[in-house]
Design a protein around this motif. Structure first.
Motif, short mmCIF file in Angstrom:
data_model
loop_
_atom_site.label_atom_id
_atom_site.label_comp_id
_atom_site.label_asym_id
_atom_site.label_seq_id
_atom_site.Cartn_x
_atom_site.Cartn_y
_atom_site.Cartn_z
N CYS A 20 -54.50 -32.39 -9.87
CA CYS A 20 -53.93 -31.69 -8.78
C CYS A 20 -54.54 -31.91 -7.80
O CYS A 20 -55.77 -31.70 -7.57
N ASP A 21 -53.85 -32.36 -6.79
CA ASP A 21 -54.27 -32.93 -5.13
C ASP A 21 -53.04 -32.97 -4.54
O ASP A 21 -51.91 -33.09 -4.85
N ASP A 22 -53.39 -32.37 -3.35
CA ASP A 22 -52.10 -32.00 -2.42
C ASP A 22 -51.46 -33.70 -1.72
O ASP A 22 -50.72 -33.49 -0.93
N SER A 23 -52.58 -34.69 -1.86
CA SER A 23 -52.29 -35.74 -1.33
C SER A 23 -51.38 -36.68 -2.50
O SER A 23 -52.44 -37.18 -3.38
N ARG A 24 -50.20 -37.07 -2.12
CA ARG A 24 -49.56 -37.89 -3.10
C ARG A 24 -49.95 -39.32 -2.98
O ARG A 24 -50.25 -39.78 -4.19
N PHE A 25 -50.73 -39.66 -1.97
CA PHE A 25 -51.15 -40.83 -2.00
C PHE A 25 -52.57 -41.04 -2.74
O PHE A 25 -52.42 -42.19 -3.63
N PHE A 26 -53.35 -40.07 -2.74
CA PHE A 26 -54.38 -39.93 -3.60
C PHE A 26 -54.24 -40.10 -4.97
O PHE A 26 -54.76 -40.67 -6.10
N ILE A 27 -53.16 -39.32 -5.23
CA ILE A 27 -52.81 -39.03 -6.70
C ILE A 27 -52.39 -40.48 -7.18
O ILE A 27 -52.69 -40.68 -8.51
N LYS A 28 -51.48 -41.07 -6.68
CA LYS A 28 -51.29 -42.61 -6.96
C LYS A 28 -52.48 -43.34 -7.19
O LYS A 28 -52.54 -44.21 -8.33
N THR A 29 -53.24 -43.11 -6.43
CA THR A 29 -54.58 -43.96 -6.28
C THR A 29 -55.56 -43.69 -7.66
O THR A 29 -56.04 -44.41 -8.47
N LEU A 30 -55.57 -42.25 -7.86
CA LEU A 30 -56.32 -41.86 -9.09
C LEU A 30 -55.37 -42.21 -10.30
O LEU A 30 -56.01 -42.51 -11.49
N GLU A 31 -54.07 -42.08 -10.57
CA GLU A 31 -53.29 -42.47 -11.68
C GLU A 31 -53.72 -43.95 -11.90
O GLU A 31 -53.83 -44.34 -13.12
N ARG A 32 -53.65 -44.71 -10.86
CA ARG A 32 -53.83 -46.31 -11.20
C ARG A 32 -55.12 -46.52 -11.73
O ARG A 32 -55.43 -47.13 -12.79
N GLU A 33 -56.04 -45.83 -11.21
CA GLU A 33 -57.52 -46.14 -11.57
C GLU A 33 -57.77 -45.54 -12.95
O GLU A 33 -58.53 -46.01 -13.96
N LEU A 34 -57.08 -44.38 -13.46
CA LEU A 34 -57.23 -43.81 -14.71
C LEU A 34 -56.45 -44.68 -15.92
O LEU A 34 -57.02 -45.13 -16.67
N ASN A 35 -55.27 -45.27 -15.38
CA ASN A 35 -54.57 -46.25 -16.29
C ASN A 35 -55.39 -47.56 -16.40
O ASN A 35 -55.40 -48.25 -17.43
N HIS A 36 -55.95 -47.93 -15.27
CA HIS A 36 -57.17 -49.10 -15.37
C HIS A 36 -58.08 -48.88 -16.34
O HIS A 36 -58.40 -49.86 -17.05
N TYR A 37 -58.73 -47.86 -16.45
CA TYR A 37 -59.77 -47.40 -17.13
C TYR A 37 -59.38 -47.52 -18.66
O TYR A 37 -60.16 -48.11 -19.41
N ALA A 38 -58.08 -47.05 -18.94
CA ALA A 38 -57.59 -46.84 -20.10
C ALA A 38 -57.40 -47.99 -20.90
O ALA A 38 -57.67 -48.47 -22.13
N ALA A 39 -56.87 -49.14 -19.97
CA ALA A 39 -56.58 -50.46 -20.47
C ALA A 39 -57.85 -51.10 -20.87
O ALA A 39 -57.87 -51.85 -21.91
N LEU A 40 -59.06 -51.14 -20.19
CA LEU A 40 -60.08 -51.91 -20.33
C LEU A 40 -60.77 -51.25 -21.45
O LEU A 40 -61.48 -51.88 -22.08
N ARG A 41 -60.62 -49.91 -21.84
CA ARG A 41 -61.36 -49.00 -22.91
C ARG A 41 -60.77 -49.22 -24.05
O ARG A 41 -60.91 -48.78 -25.13
#
Length: 251
Positions: A20-41
């Motif tokens: 939950c974040d009111d910045s759609r730009f930051f949400i996209k950034t966090l989604e990208r980083e979480l998916n990157h983490y998931a791929a590495l682990r």
């Protein structure tokens, strides 16, 4: 052997996360980083995204393990949001997202698990996610499902019941879909591994998560998704006693 059945071949977790974040730009950034983490682990993350905290509050988050909350939101700040979520979901791990570390002390009021500075997201997120995974496993809230080519780690509360088959495999029915996860081994292995954490052997073919048993009556156990499972007539009194004792512990 139980140890062989639950041998880790490729290790994969399934984690349900709310953002939950009111910045759609930051949400996209966090989604990208979480998916990157998931791929590495070699893990799997199911993400539910909200830009409005009031929208998140009307959602059912009972299957969610982690919530990433922006502190500085205009409609409802993250601390107020976390306070309401904590009342409904006491086991939810809350990670605050902030641009100002000065907010950190206030998080103790809602038992925040971690803080992440937004400008340091890429550096801090992997360690926070590793800590989350370790916490969930230590709490016994995650269980292993040994499939043909890997061992999945899934939230215990997402498993409805196990069904044994004649083919030396076990079907795991979950809240995430209609198709069961096909696991290696015998139902007796799963009974031995998980009876101490709330799974009840109803009869030779079924092992049910007592958190998802709504009632047991007339030799039938009703599961939270509406499924009805037959209970052993020979062990019926023992099954009912075990279930009632479990329910009395959590009420």
């Amino acid at each position: 052997m139980l140890e062989e059945t639950f041998r880790r071949v490729v290790y994969s977790r399934i984690m349900n996360i709310a953002i939950c974040d009111d910045s759609r730009f930051f949400i996209k950034t966090l989604e990208r980083e979480l998916n990157h983490y998931a791929a590495l682990r070699d893990t799997s993350v199911n993400l539910r995204v909200f830009s409005n905290p009031n929208r998140l509050l009307v959602e059912n988050l009972s299957d969610t393990q982690v919530a990433f909350l922006d502190i500085e939101m205009p409609q409802l700040n993250g601390l107020e949001l976390a306070s309401q979520l904590r009342q409904r979901y006491p086991e939810l791990l809350i990670v605050f997202l902030t641009s100002f570390i000065a907010y950190a002390p206030a998080g103790y009021r809602v038992n925040a698990f971690r803080y992440i500075l937004k400008k340091e997201l890429e550096q801090e997120l992997p360690q926070v996610m590793d800590d989350i995974a370790a916490k969930l496993q230590a709490d016994g809230s995650m269980i292993d499902l040994p499939t043909r080519d890997r061992t999945l780690e899934i939230a215990k509360k997402d498993v409805l019941y196990f069904e044994g088959t004649p083919q030396r495999s076990v079907l795991a029915y979950t809240r995430m879909g209609d198709s069961p996860i096909v696991c290696r081994g015998k139902l007796a292995d799963f009974d031995l591994a998980y009876s101490s954490c709330g799974f009840l052997r109803l009869q030779k073919s079924y092992l049910a998560n007592m958190d998802h048993i709504l009632k047991i009556r007339n030799y039938i156990a009703v599961i939270s998704n509406g499924t009805e499972l037959k209970v052993s007539e020979r062990r019926y009194a023992e099954v009912c006693k075990t279930f009632l004792m479990w329910r009395s512990r959590i009420l």
